[in-house]
Write an enzyme that holds these catalytic residues in place. Structure first.
Site, PDB file in Angstrom:
ATOM      1  N   GLU A  95      35.941  32.165 -84.336  1.00  0.00           N
ATOM      2  CA  GLU A  95      35.434  33.261 -83.515  1.00  0.00           C
ATOM      3  C   GLU A  95      34.841  32.731 -82.215  1.00  0.00           C
ATOM      4  O   GLU A  95      34.334  31.600 -82.181  1.00  0.00           O
ATOM      5  CB  GLU A  95      34.347  34.033 -84.285  1.00  0.00           C
ATOM      6  CG  GLU A  95      34.848  34.627 -85.585  1.00  0.00           C
ATOM      7  CD  GLU A  95      33.751  35.279 -86.411  1.00  0.00           C
ATOM      8  OE1 GLU A  95      34.086  35.839 -87.460  1.00  0.00           O
ATOM      9  OE2 GLU A  95      32.570  35.224 -86.004  1.00  0.00           O
ATOM     10  N   LYS A 130      32.275  31.785 -79.375  1.00  0.00           N
ATOM     11  CA  LYS A 130      30.831  31.504 -79.378  1.00  0.00           C
ATOM     12  C   LYS A 130      30.241  32.072 -78.093  1.00  0.00           C
ATOM     13  O   LYS A 130      30.458  31.544 -77.010  1.00  0.00           O
ATOM     14  CB  LYS A 130      30.551  30.004 -79.480  1.00  0.00           C
ATOM     15  CG  LYS A 130      29.062  29.719 -79.673  1.00  0.00           C
ATOM     16  CD  LYS A 130      28.773  28.256 -79.874  1.00  0.00           C
ATOM     17  CE  LYS A 130      27.323  28.054 -80.305  1.00  0.00           C
ATOM     18  NZ  LYS A 130      26.340  28.766 -79.495  1.00  0.00           N
ATOM     19  N   ARG A 154      20.943  35.925 -80.329  1.00  0.00           N
ATOM     20  CA  ARG A 154      21.270  36.284 -81.713  1.00  0.00           C
ATOM     21  C   ARG A 154      20.349  37.411 -82.169  1.00  0.00           C
ATOM     22  O   ARG A 154      19.126  37.317 -82.052  1.00  0.00           O
ATOM     23  CB  ARG A 154      21.080  35.046 -82.597  1.00  0.00           C
ATOM     24  CG  ARG A 154      21.428  35.214 -84.074  1.00  0.00           C
ATOM     25  CD  ARG A 154      22.853  34.856 -84.338  1.00  0.00           C
ATOM     26  NE  ARG A 154      23.157  34.806 -85.755  1.00  0.00           N
ATOM     27  CZ  ARG A 154      23.216  33.685 -86.481  1.00  0.00           C
ATOM     28  NH1 ARG A 154      22.970  32.510 -85.915  1.00  0.00           N
ATOM     29  NH2 ARG A 154      23.538  33.726 -87.757  1.00  0.00           N
ATOM     30  N   LYS A 188      29.956  24.718 -85.293  1.00  0.00           N
ATOM     31  CA  LYS A 188      30.205  25.095 -83.897  1.00  0.00           C
ATOM     32  C   LYS A 188      31.040  24.021 -83.214  1.00  0.00           C
ATOM     33  O   LYS A 188      30.889  22.831 -83.483  1.00  0.00           O
ATOM     34  CB  LYS A 188      28.902  25.351 -83.146  1.00  0.00           C
ATOM     35  CG  LYS A 188      27.905  24.233 -83.080  1.00  0.00           C
ATOM     36  CD  LYS A 188      26.671  24.709 -82.320  1.00  0.00           C
ATOM     37  CE  LYS A 188      25.498  23.770 -82.509  1.00  0.00           C
ATOM     38  NZ  LYS A 188      24.288  24.250 -81.835  1.00  0.00           N
TER      39      LYS A 188
END
Length: 574
Positions: free
Chosen positions: A244, A246, A251, A419
């Site tokens: 997905e 970043k 957040r 990540k």
């Protein structure tokens, strides 16, 4: 328990820098505490009245607390102010002014209730009522109790530990060692309320934690990302993955309790619902659920071009004033990438592919604000790399790679999420990521920097994910713009940040003692060319050519990079 007894425990905690001794003292305190007061004791020992997300604030600044102390003990405000300037601790000033012993000894619950009354006073004349009630409360306490109660509204209790040390103490209380720490922490990560977790353990033991599930209105600790050097390693370790974008935003965890009740929390558990009225409004139209908890990222965009804005612009939405004006100036898109709870069901244990199905059914494909985060599913490292490169071209940070059949892992940096921000050769060859460091203090400037008031600053990383202590990793004197130097100095001067003595949480070598200490409050993202071994820094590593990327107001000190993570970055660069 009488509050005077709690004050004695606070004194013991304040007088030791040993983590083991702190834990032992907390164990004794929690054992002695009654079941009806143990949660309140946890909050008070952290200088609060409730969990952080409850948003209960005293709104009694230093000037008002000086008035409180003066009124309580019949002193002149100027005298109190003068003594405070000398010591830097209004609690100590109040302790000296308190000369008469009270006739009654109030209990912890009585003091807590009075403090709660003060904090929740509102409306016309509330400031004067707060001052009056606080002064009367101080009058009825002994001198040691006065010292600690005065510090609480100022946010300066600072006994040198956080929720994490209380988790250690709970394990020692039930098992006489740290063996149950992980089990207790797992429950805390699902329901981030240290008072409630402590109360459950006190009343029911560890078996009481089995019933802890995701609960609407109580934030869940966010799942965090690990690091791996390249796409081949990711596929090898994780197998089939979802990939997905970043987003470089903020957040947010969204709790929809009913048609009109919404709570929005940051990753460090702050309730920011009132700061995002546009998201709250969109939720009433753009989701298919009465009860749901969403995890996602909000990112600002330019309403004229539709392009995403940098983090520094998005974070301007996190404010207490002029909220509506800023919402029009910097509109947001919220990219939902996970669902943790829906219609009464805790979904944390479901594999990600199942949660994704539920998430897709929860959101409308035509939504303008609450948007399903795009993804691909693959087992091919080349396809993963291509998708990553596409996101970079779009101006995004990179991608997050998620194990397709893994449960949601609250508060952990496991290999369920990784990540991927950059790739430097097959086995690394440079820093795979930036570091989130805590500003520990600063050094006064010379030459041009004398005008800024600051010439360099000291940063540290956390000793471990279960520790409250910080180790130095860099003294940074370059890599900032003039504006950043001014902002760093300004942030370090804030009441509750600048302090006279070294905070107990810090382990610093003699040769690196800064001119001015700062409490662990400011988190900064630091980029560096590489990491080297260091005989000077207490982390035993140092950053080479460090530079400030940005201030991370969205992160708490507990979310700073750990020593283990820094060591991993050191290994990945080789």
């Amino acid at each position: 328990m009488k509050f005077a007894k709690l004050a004695q425990y606070f004194q013991q905690l304040e007088s030791t820098a040993s983590r083991n001794q702190m834990t032992e003292i907390l164990v004794d305190l929690l054992k002695e505490a009654g079941k009806d007061e143990v949660d309140k004791i946890c909050y008070l020992s952290l200088g609060r009245l409730a969990p952080l997300y409850a948003g209960i604030e005293f709104n009694l600044a230093e000037k008002l607390m000086i008035r409180v102390v003066a009124r309580a003990f019949g002193a002149k405000e100027e005298t109190v102010k003068k003594e405070y300037k000398k010591t830097g601790d209004l609690g100590e000033v109040a302790e000296k002014l308190k000369t008469k012993s009270p006739s009654l000894k109030p209990s912890i619950l009585q003091v807590y209730e009075r403090l709660y009354e003060v904090a929740t006073e509102s409306g016309e004349g509330s400031v004067e009522r707060k001052i009056d009630k606080m002064a009367k409360l101080l009058n009825g306490l002994n001198s040691l109790s006065v010292k600690y109660v005065v510090r609480i509204p100022l946010g300066k209790l600072r006994l040198g530990f956080s929720d994490l040390t209380i988790l250690d103490a709970l394990s020692f209380m039930v098992a006489r060692d740290k063996s149950k720490r992980q089990e207790i922490e797992e429950a805390f990560n699902v329901r981030a309320d240290i008072g409630q977790i402590t109360k459950v353990v006190k009343e029911k033991g560890l078996k009481g934690l089995k019933g802890i599930k995701a609960s609407l209105g109580t934030p869940i600790m966010s799942a965090l990302c690990q690091r791996l050097p390249n796409t081949e390693e990711m596929i090898k370790k994780m197998g089939r993955v979802a990939v997905e974008p970043k987003y470089d935003g903020t957040r947010l965890q969204i709790h929809v309790v009913g048609s009109k009740q919404v709570s929005i929390f940051t990753r460090n558990l702050e309730n920011v619902t009132h700061m995002f009225p546009d998201i709250v409004e969109a939720l009433s139209k753009e989701i298919k659920a009465r009860q749901v908890i969403l995890d996602g990222e909000a990112i600002g965009f330019d309403p004229k071009t539709g392009k995403f804005l940098p983090f520094q612009e998005t974070i301007k939405r996190k404010r207490k004033y002029e909220i509506s004006e800023k919402a029009k100036e910097i509109p947001l898109k919220y990219f939902a990438f996970d669902v943790l709870f829906k219609e009464g069901k805790d979904l944390l244990g479901l594999p990600f592919n199942k949660r994704r199905e539920i998430l897709e059914k929860t959101l409308f494909s035509t939504s303008k604000t609450i948007i399903l985060s795009p993804q691909i599913v693959t087992e091919n490292p080349n396809e993963l790399r291509r998708y990553h490169d596409e996101q970079i071209k779009k101006g995004l940070e990179g991608v997050v790679v998620k194990k397709w059949q893994a449960p949601y892992d609250p508060g952990r940096r496991g290999y369920t999420w990784v990540k991927f921000k950059q790739e430097r050769g097959k086995k690394g060859g440079g820093l795979a990521d930036t570091l989130d460091c805590v500003v520990m203090g600063y050094y006064k400037g010379r030459g041009k920097r004398a005008g800024f008031g600051i010439g360099a600053f000291l940063v540290g990383v956390r000793e471990s994910k279960s520790s409250d202590q910080f180790l130095t990793i860099s003294k940074i004197g370059t890599g900032l713009t003039d504006e950043q130097w001014r902002e760093m100095y300004s942030r370090c001067q804030v009441s509750g940040v600048r302090c006279q003595a070294k905070p107990k949480e810090y382990i610093v070598a003699k040769g690196l003692i800064p001119d001015v200490w700062c409490q662990p409050e400011i988190v900064v993202e630091i980029e560096a060319d590489n990491i080297t071994k260091s005989p000077i820094h207490t982390a035993k590593y140092a950053l080479r050519f460090p530079r400030l990327v940005r201030f991370r107001d969205d992160k708490s000190p507990e979310e700073a990079t750990t020593l283990k993570e820094a060591e991993k970055l050191y290994r990945l660069q080789k």
